[in-house]
Design a protein around this motif. Structure first.
Motif, PDB file in Angstrom:
ATOM      1  N   ARG A   1      -7.070  69.473  12.559  1.00 12.51           N
ATOM      2  CA  ARG A   1      -6.560  70.154  11.361  1.00 12.51           C
ATOM      3  C   ARG A   1      -7.208  69.630  10.084  1.00 12.51           C
ATOM      4  O   ARG A   1      -7.252  70.341   9.077  1.00 12.51           O
ATOM      5  N   ARG A   2      -7.699  68.384  10.110  1.00 10.96           N
ATOM      6  CA  ARG A   2      -8.269  67.773   8.905  1.00 10.96           C
ATOM      7  C   ARG A   2      -9.797  67.818   8.895  1.00 10.96           C
ATOM      8  O   ARG A   2     -10.426  67.307   7.985  1.00 10.96           O
ATOM      9  N   LEU A   3     -10.392  68.409   9.909  1.00  8.60           N
ATOM     10  CA  LEU A   3     -11.850  68.401  10.016  1.00  8.60           C
ATOM     11  C   LEU A   3     -12.498  69.146   8.857  1.00  8.60           C
ATOM     12  O   LEU A   3     -12.150  70.284   8.557  1.00  8.60           O
ATOM     13  N   ASP A   4     -13.436  68.466   8.182  1.00 13.06           N
ATOM     14  CA  ASP A   4     -14.198  69.040   7.074  1.00 13.06           C
ATOM     15  C   ASP A   4     -15.681  68.935   7.443  1.00 13.06           C
ATOM     16  O   ASP A   4     -16.214  67.831   7.526  1.00 13.06           O
TER      17      ASP A   4
ATOM     18  N   GLY B   1     -24.401  59.691  12.000  1.00 13.78           N
ATOM     19  CA  GLY B   1     -24.615  60.284  13.312  1.00 13.78           C
ATOM     20  C   GLY B   1     -24.164  61.730  13.392  1.00 13.78           C
ATOM     21  O   GLY B   1     -24.089  62.295  14.478  1.00 13.78           O
ATOM     22  N   LYS B   2     -23.839  62.326  12.228  1.00 10.25           N
ATOM     23  CA  LYS B   2     -23.397  63.719  12.112  1.00 10.25           C
ATOM     24  C   LYS B   2     -22.043  63.971  12.771  1.00 10.25           C
ATOM     25  O   LYS B   2     -21.711  65.097  13.105  1.00 10.25           O
ATOM     26  N   GLN B   3     -21.250  62.910  12.907  1.00  9.56           N
ATOM     27  CA  GLN B   3     -19.896  63.054  13.421  1.00  9.56           C
ATOM     28  C   GLN B   3     -18.933  63.261  12.250  1.00  9.56           C
ATOM     29  O   GLN B   3     -19.101  62.651  11.191  1.00  9.56           O
ATOM     30  N   PRO B   4     -17.913  64.095  12.409  1.00 12.66           N
ATOM     31  CA  PRO B   4     -16.953  64.296  11.323  1.00 12.66           C
ATOM     32  C   PRO B   4     -16.143  63.037  11.062  1.00 12.66           C
ATOM     33  O   PRO B   4     -15.761  62.323  11.992  1.00 12.66           O
ATOM     34  N   VAL B   5     -15.893  62.760   9.781  1.00  7.25           N
ATOM     35  CA  VAL B   5     -15.107  61.598   9.375  1.00  7.25           C
ATOM     36  C   VAL B   5     -14.121  62.035   8.299  1.00  7.25           C
ATOM     37  O   VAL B   5     -14.122  63.184   7.865  1.00  7.25           O
ATOM     38  N   THR B   6     -13.297  61.104   7.874  1.00  4.27           N
ATOM     39  CA  THR B   6     -12.388  61.348   6.763  1.00  4.27           C
ATOM     40  C   THR B   6     -12.804  60.458   5.601  1.00  4.27           C
ATOM     41  O   THR B   6     -13.661  59.592   5.742  1.00  4.27           O
ATOM     42  N   GLU B   7     -12.184  60.678   4.453  1.00  8.43           N
ATOM     43  CA  GLU B   7     -12.452  59.836   3.294  1.00  8.43           C
ATOM     44  C   GLU B   7     -11.172  59.115   2.901  1.00  8.43           C
ATOM     45  O   GLU B   7     -10.081  59.674   2.956  1.00  8.43           O
TER      46      GLU B   7
END
Length: 213
Positions: free
Chosen positions: A63-66, A73-79
């Protein structure tokens, strides 16, 4: 002593325990990125990503994926609150300028002197360039390695002398594997913690190294 071998996630959590409060840390591509998911509650660790982010958080839920928030490594992260973004060149200036307290990298080989080989096996079709690993290995104040103790071929990744192209010499302080944790000392590898009911003698027999406990 853990009576079984840890999962990769459990090993990442073990590394997270050893990162000191307030440290600025870069996590290498691959398994080391898992460390960001296991920072103990209440501890402030500032994660740096070489593609230009300071204040990186753990992997997001669906739900939080941006798609605009990714690591190197082009993996999704949060801030995290207060996160900052900057030019790629500024990011490498941080790495090369000694502003990172710690980096966690993968490895193909680590020698008993702390030499690191993690960018190429020298085989046809191998990765064509060292990327940012060289800058991290020589620029961070401390270098931890997260890797399997043995390659898929069965050969140990801890060696007396690296046979693969070096990323950097004499840079690794500690190695975390699914069999044991090792410190690099002036006298060679020292067993810091061991898993699965193994003994230093078991590890010596399997690796062919002289280990200190």
């Amino acid at each position: 002593m853990l009576r079984r071998l840890p999962t990769r996630e459990e090993l990442a959590a073990r590394i997270a325990e050893d990162i000191p409060e307030g440290a600025v840390v870069n996590l290498g591509i691959g398994a080391p990125t898992l460390v960001a998911n296991f920072i103990p509650e209440g501890r402030e660790i500032i994660f740096h990503s070489e593609n230009g982010m300071l204040g990186m958080g753990p992997a997001p839920s669906a739900r939080r994926l941006d798609p605009d928030l990714i690591n190197a490594g082009k993996q999704p992260v949060t801030e995290k609150a207060g996160a900052a973004y900057f030019h790629h060149a500024d990011s490498f200036a941080m790495m090369r300028g000694g502003h990172l307290d710690l980096c966690v990298l993968g490895a193909f080989q680590v020698s008993e002197h702390g030499d690191l080989a993690n960018w190429s096996t020298g085989q046809p079709g191998a990765v064509p360039a060292v990327g940012g690993a060289m800058d991290l290995a020589v620029g961070a104040k401390e270098v931890y390695v997260m890797t399997d103790l043995f390659a898929k071929s069965g050969e140990p990744k801890l060696v007396d002398k690296c046979s693969y192209p070096l990323t950097a010499p004499r840079c690794v302080k500690r190695i975390y594997t699914g069999h044991a944790i090792f410190d690099v000392t002036p006298h060679g590898f020292r067993v810091r913690e061991i898993f699965g009911g193994l003994s230093p003698l078991d590890l010596e027999a399997r690796t062919g190294l002289n280990l200190h406990d």
